[in-house]
Design a protein around this motif. Sequence first.
Motif, PDB file in Angstrom:
ATOM      1  N   LEU A 182       0.818  -1.208   0.000  1.00  0.00           N
ATOM      2  CA  LEU A 182       0.000   0.000   0.000  1.00  0.00           C
ATOM      3  C   LEU A 182       0.856   1.264   0.000  1.00  0.00           C
ATOM      4  O   LEU A 182       0.585   2.215  -0.740  1.00  0.00           O
ATOM      5  N   LYS A 183       1.903   1.243   0.822  1.00  0.00           N
ATOM      6  CA  LYS A 183       2.783   2.417   0.871  1.00  0.00           C
ATOM      7  C   LYS A 183       3.469   2.626  -0.477  1.00  0.00           C
ATOM      8  O   LYS A 183       3.574   3.767  -0.956  1.00  0.00           O
ATOM      9  N   ALA A 184       3.905   1.518  -1.080  1.00  0.00           N
ATOM     10  CA  ALA A 184       4.557   1.633  -2.390  1.00  0.00           C
ATOM     11  C   ALA A 184       3.580   2.163  -3.434  1.00  0.00           C
ATOM     12  O   ALA A 184       3.934   3.008  -4.281  1.00  0.00           O
ATOM     13  N   GLN A 235       3.854   5.609  -5.620  1.00  0.00           N
ATOM     14  CA  GLN A 235       3.734   5.638  -7.075  1.00  0.00           C
ATOM     15  C   GLN A 235       2.624   6.587  -7.521  1.00  0.00           C
ATOM     16  O   GLN A 235       2.786   7.341  -8.500  1.00  0.00           O
ATOM     17  N   SER A 236       1.499   6.556  -6.803  1.00  0.00           N
ATOM     18  CA  SER A 236       0.402   7.455  -7.151  1.00  0.00           C
ATOM     19  C   SER A 236       0.811   8.913  -6.975  1.00  0.00           C
ATOM     20  O   SER A 236       0.482   9.768  -7.803  1.00  0.00           O
TER      21      SER A 236
END
Length: 399
Positions: A264-266, A270-271
Amino acid sequence: MTQIFTVTDLNERIKERLENDPRLHDLWAGGEVSNYVNHRSGHRYFTLKDHDSQISCVLFRNTGVRLGFELQDGQNILVFGDVAVYRPQGRVQLIARGIRLDDGQGLRYLQLEALKKKLTAEGLFSLERKRQLPRFPERIGVVTSPHGAALRDVLRIIGSYPARIILSPARVQGDGAEESIALAIRALREKTDVVIVCRGGGSTEDLWCFNSELVARAIFECDSPVISAIGHETDVTIADYVADVRAPTPTAAAKMAVPDMQELKAALVQSHARMARALWTVLERKKENLDYLQRQVSARRMYSLVADARQCLDWMGERLVVSQMETLQATKSRLEHAYGRLAAVGPEATLRRGYAIARKSNALILNSKDVQPGDVVELILAKGRLKARILETEEEYSG
């Protein structure tokens, strides 16, 4: 003084007593196979059980090569061998020197197969009724022993994920476990988004409560998706068939229940990067448009645009005057033409050709019968008027 034995001495004494009892040698024992393990050493371990009791058995490799068939859980067998004690664990076991199949399958195995057929017919195992797990659950129910390693594994994996963990404690083996598990599942109704039913590894007997019809129906009636994680990957129970998702271990069940925080953090990173790039691109385009507009609205450019606009306005004014003159001329021509046509058919043109209009008392005379001899009539000529008296009338004019 009372003699105090060490555990080793105590087990050794029990071993000597049992192994020296001729009644426990060269005997036959019958029962049902469970917990069968074919060890990589070649030795085979299993439990022999009946309705009320069980005993551990071992078939050593040099004896097993002459067996002639493959042992399986649920088989009814007859075991020939000797009772012995495994001293390091103080465990009584039957050393098998010969095994043969008894007629039919074991009672518990047959009962399990009958229950599977019944629940399958009722649709409890149907794939169509399996529900999808929620992607971001806010309330996670856990049905297990509050003192077992399974609960610690689940809590460790869920970790910092921001969900409310609702423990519904239950006995997961032994007497009363079936009722305890079913009640724990039903206690979570309308309280969770997903439910994990789990326990750590154990023997077939330890896990047998999860083969209960009572537990199966409780899972089926649960209003939230259920993840089953009973024992190890090779352990499959009725609860696994009914659950919406089966996990091989409690740890795997926890991973299925919640999204991976690192992923989720990755994904968020990216978002954020994509949004930043998109915003930068938009700003660059806006800046380019602004630079273009600044170049286009310079003083020199504006003077040029104003001059062009003035010339265009002058030309349009001239065109408007010419257009108006042409329109007025065309209108005048049409009026003159219409006047000419109207004059050609009017009474004045007729009078100028020598005709006259006869009237009596301001009424037109159209027929000789309209007057009588002696009547005074008015004649309107092209120029002037005459008063005349009628001397004679004729009905028809001969020319």
